[in-house]
Design an enzyme around this catalytic site. Structure first.
Site, PDB file in Angstrom:
ATOM      1  N   HIS A 394      12.858   7.852 -48.431  1.00  0.00           N
ATOM      2  CA  HIS A 394      13.001   8.183 -50.435  1.00  0.00           C
ATOM      3  C   HIS A 394      14.397   7.392 -50.531  1.00  0.00           C
ATOM      4  CE1 HIS A 394      15.531   9.930 -53.610  1.00  0.00           C
ATOM      5  NE2 HIS A 394      14.166   9.527 -54.333  1.00  0.00           N
ATOM      6  N   ARG A 484      15.593 -20.433 -31.400  1.00  0.00           N
ATOM      7  CA  ARG A 484      16.270 -20.880 -30.352  1.00  0.00           C
ATOM      8  C   ARG A 484      15.815 -19.277 -29.970  1.00  0.00           C
ATOM      9  NH1 ARG A 484      19.913 -22.764 -33.798  1.00  0.00           N
ATOM     10  NH2 ARG A 484      20.517 -20.818 -34.543  1.00  0.00           N
ATOM     11  N   GLU A 654      18.676 -34.785 -26.302  1.00  0.00           N
ATOM     12  CA  GLU A 654      20.293 -34.414 -26.726  1.00  0.00           C
ATOM     13  C   GLU A 654      21.309 -35.265 -25.502  1.00  0.00           C
ATOM     14  OE1 GLU A 654      20.474 -30.313 -26.497  1.00  0.00           O
ATOM     15  OE2 GLU A 654      18.860 -30.500 -25.189  1.00  0.00           O
ATOM     16  N   GLY A 675      18.983 -33.327 -30.805  1.00  0.00           N
ATOM     17  CA  GLY A 675      19.766 -32.491 -30.870  1.00  0.00           C
ATOM     18  C   GLY A 675      21.577 -33.111 -30.903  1.00  0.00           C
ATOM     19  N   ASP A 678      25.101 -31.906 -28.260  1.00  0.00           N
ATOM     20  CA  ASP A 678      25.331 -32.595 -27.141  1.00  0.00           C
ATOM     21  C   ASP A 678      25.748 -33.716 -28.095  1.00  0.00           C
ATOM     22  OD1 ASP A 678      25.598 -29.599 -26.591  1.00  0.00           O
ATOM     23  OD2 ASP A 678      23.471 -29.636 -25.541  1.00  0.00           O
ATOM     24  N   CYS A 725      17.552 -31.268 -35.518  1.00  0.00           N
ATOM     25  CA  CYS A 725      17.902 -30.087 -35.177  1.00  0.00           C
ATOM     26  C   CYS A 725      19.121 -29.525 -35.523  1.00  0.00           C
ATOM     27  CB  CYS A 725      17.316 -29.205 -34.401  1.00  0.00           C
ATOM     28  SG  CYS A 725      17.073 -29.515 -32.727  1.00  0.00           S
TER      29      CYS A 725
END
Length: 771
Positions: A394, A484, A654, A675, A678, A725
């Site tokens: 409710h 991820r 990366e 990436g 990194d 990304c």
């Protein structure tokens, strides 16, 4: 529904209706309509005399006898129903007002329901009580607030054969996500026993999501299963004066799901049939709110009620409203979030409805649970927090209708939150709602989606939390560039995969106990990992279907894996985990190889079994070409083959070697995702987590930008997809503009950066066109 949908395979218990005409006939024959009108005229504007007015109106009805001819019709219909089932058959007697379940007013729980009613006299008495419940205090108050004439609303009574869910389970089902309005999911809540506990919010139920578009063929698209505590269940009582009672659920019941997968899928298919039926009748999309029950004797499922969904279906789909918390504070308690808003104010703990008069407008209501008697103060609250209940309780239904945030199922909110404390109730951070100490700053953004142009560069999103995927899917986007696995493993699964594969080798008894509790509801500990990971990924895949969702396979470092439950017994100690055993190097050698097999099985389950072929896969931290080939071969063993069922496998770019050998990596993978975090670290030779050198960390360094330019150029030359990304485009709009100039295919952004960065990208594209 019984006439039209049973032939479509939807099982519905038979019954009959005492019509609204019969209700009006009773009032006329008893000559009490004017008496009730006179009573209601004395209702004060502040409603302080509402309890007395409501009591007198109900007593006026209850003291009268039903007309003999109406009695006879009800008894004859009941006898006919008994002939179909059994003598003195048990029935549910439900109220249904003529103004109930309108598209813009739910009237949820305004009138009474009586369960396990047996025999003619008990049925007649229950029918009269239903008539009287048109004038419950909450119903009178609600009609006054909505501007409904009390005497233009009538009441019918549904009499329906009971389903013996007291011996099994029951619950509520929606053909739309109740929190976000996401149309492609069925939400099912369930608990043991009769359904009133779920409806009234007396229990924290199990919760299931099913992806509607994949409910065809042999797909089994159960994209989420969450265990509720289900502490009590409502069963038949032997005492005739009180036909039902609540008893404690056993440990075994509480730790297992109330439905198996086949039952979940059957209910979801029925929800689609019911939604389609009413949508065709209305000639527009008509999401539905349904109640279901499982018979503990026959083991059959039934739909016992259906009505229109009244909140999400009324929203303007062209206006995106986004609540953003601008600061954080200590978390006092958590529960299930209802909606996606934020509210703040002074907390007011109320444990009994008779004390609601002390509640002031703008306060945060903290209570055990709510029912319609609480609605006078719910509508003036800035937020609501309850100990009990799920998303179909409710409190949740009314909070959505009122447009205020609510957190349900905290279990102990009334104890942890003290009256008079400044609190912020945040439902804007996913499924887990948080009650923060303090009056925190937050922002509300409203965007007219019709006015927002789309750039040529694809704008994707980084989405780690499956519970926020439905909400984020409404932000203009071209899919997910990075999903991820790490969040799903650490937050949902919590256990190291090798601790599940080699449970017997674990020496710590406390760890073994925790793992046993987490995996109790699953056929095996391995099934637990595969199912939870597949469902986490599938929630994101379903939210953005049919757009691409690129899932990165696990990229924990060894120290992060060690922090998972049972992880310390299976992980090495490394001096520099950032540059150690991570990413691709784990997948084909060492003891993690068999854990990677579970990841592959989960991805195959999400793509093939659940029907989410829009899920693409990505390999992180792949240092060499040989490593790339080894991982591709390892994935083949588990049915993840490039090109099969439109599977694409990408590689993270990366490491400088990924850029230097991009032409060769293009022969192994279908595309790249840069990436930048990194890549910056390794290009500049620094640890981004070290405070001593962190000042030098900058993705906009010329060396990093040159590497990015080069890999984009090489990817284009090899006709491979390339996106980014990393954090840089979300943090620095000028960096996003640089990527556009380089000709990148897609930019994946943090959800809250999408709109502002989209505008910058449109500017960059416009400048390029002018050149």
């Amino acid at each position: 529904m019984y006439r039209n949908l049973t032939k479509e395979g939807v099982k519905i218990p038979n019954g009959f209706a005492v019509t609204a005409y019969a209700y009006n006939y009773f009032l006329e024959k008893a000559k009490i309509r004017d008496d009730i009108k006179r009573i209601l005229k004395n209702l004060r504007k502040d409603k302080k005399n509402l309890p007395e007015i409501g009591r007198r109106a109900r007593e006026t009805i209850l003291k009268e006898e039903l007309p003999e001819e109406l009695n006879n019709e009800i008894v004859n219909a009941y006898k006919k129903l008994c002939r179909q089932y059994t003598t003195n058959t048990d029935v549910a007697v439900r109220s249904s007002a003529t103004a109930e379940d309108l598209p813009d007013a739910s009237f949820a729980g305004q009138q009474e329901t009586f369960l396990n009613i047996r025999g003619e006299s008990a049925l007649l008495e229950a029918t009269k009580k239903c008539f009287a419940s048109l004038f419950t205090n909450r119903a009178i108050s609600y009609r006054e607030d909505k501007g409904f004439d009390h005497f233009k609303v009538s009441l019918s009574v549904g009499v329906q054969k009971m389903v013996r869910s007291d011996l099994a389970s029951s619950g509520v089902m929606f053909s739309i996500d109740t929190e976000t309005g996401f149309k492609n999911a069925v939400l099912i809540n369930g608990a043991y026993g009769l359904g009133e506990n779920v409806v009234q919010g007396n229990v924290n139920p199990d919760q299931f999501y099913v992806f509607k578009p994949a409910l065809v063929g042999n797909h089994r698209p159960i994209i989420s299963k969450k265990l509720g505590d289900k502490k009590i269940k409502m069963v038949y009582a032997k005492n005739k004066a009180k036909p039902t009672l609540n008893v404690k659920a056993s440990y075994n019941e509480r730790m297992k799901f109330v439905l198996n997968d086949n039952e979940i899928l059957k209910l979801a298919k029925w929800a689609c049939v019911i939604e389609d039926y009413y949508s065709k009748k209305a000639r527009k999309f008509k999401p539905m709110d349904m109640e279901w029950a499982k018979d503990g004797i026959t083991k059959e499922l039934f739909i016992v009620q259906a009505r229109p969904e009244t909140v999400q279906s009324q929203k303007n789909a062209n206006i995106l409203e986004e609540y953003i918390l601008k600061e954080k504070g200590p978390v006092i308690d958590t529960g299930l979030s209802v909606g996606t808003k934020i509210g703040a104010g002074k907390s007011h703990v109320i444990k009994n409805v008779r004390d609601i008069k002390s509640f002031k407008a703008g306060e945060v209501l903290i209570t055990e649970k709510t029912d319609p008697d609480w609605e006078p103060i719910m509508k003036i609250a800035s937020a609501i927090v309850t100990n009990r209940g799920g998303r179909t309780a409710h409190a949740a239904i009314v909070a959505r209708e009122l447009g205020i945030p609510a957190i349900v199922g905290t279990e102990n909110g009334t104890e942890l939150i003290k009256t008079g404390t400044d609190v912020t109730v945040s439902c804007a951070e996913g499924e887990v709602g948080k009650i923060y100490k303090g009056n925190l700053k937050f922002e509300v953004r409203k965007i007219n989606l019709k006015k927002l142009r789309r750039p040529k560069t694809k704008i994707m999103m980084n989405v780690g939390n499956p519970d926020q995927a439905f909400e984020f899917s409404f932000i203009p986007n071209d899919g997910v560039g990075l999903a991820r696995e790490e969040f799903i493993i650490s937050s949902y699964i919590k256990v190291h995969p090798l601790a599940l594969l080699h449970f017997d080798k674990i020496k710590d008894k406390k760890v073994k106990k925790i793992i046993n509790e987490l995996t109790y509801a699953y056929p095996s500990k391995v099934d637990y990992f595969v199912e939870k990971l597949a469902q986490g990924v599938a929630m994101i895949g379903a939210a953005f279907y049919p757009k691409d969702v690129i899932v990165r396979m696990s990229d924990f470092k060894s120290n992060e894996y060690a922090n998972l439950i049972g992880g310390r017994e299976f992980e090495p100690k490394e001096e520099n985990p950032m540059l150690g055993w991570r990413g691709a190097s784990r997948y084909y050698t060492g003891n993690y190889k068999e854990a990677f097999a579970l990841e592959c099985k989960a991805m195959k389950k999400a793509r093939d079994e659940m029907g989410l072929s829009n899920i693409k896969l990505m390999i992180p931290f792949c240092r060499t070409l040989e490593e790339g080939r080894a991982v591709i071969n390892e994935m083949k063993k588990y049915g993840l083959i490039r090109g099969r069922n439109s599977l694409e496998i990408y590689v993270m770019c990366e490491i400088p070697s990924n850029v230097i050998l991009a032409d060769d990596f293009s022969k192994i993978f279908d595309g790249f995702s840069i990436g930048s975090n990194d890549l910056t670290q390794l290009a500049l030779g620094l640890d981004r987590d070290s405070e001593l050198v962190s000042r030098l960390y900058d993705e906009r360094n010329p060396a990093v930008k040159r590497l990015i330019y080069e890999v984009i150029h090489k990817a284009k030359r090899n006709r491979k997809k390339i996106g980014i990304c990393g954090e840089a485009p979300s943090t620095f709009p000028d960096f996003a503009q640089f990527l556009v100039k380089c000709g990148i295919d897609s930019i994946s952004l943090n959800p809250h950066s999408v709109l502002k960065t989209t505008i910058k990208i449109l500017e960059a594209e416009r400048k390029l066109r002018k050149k």
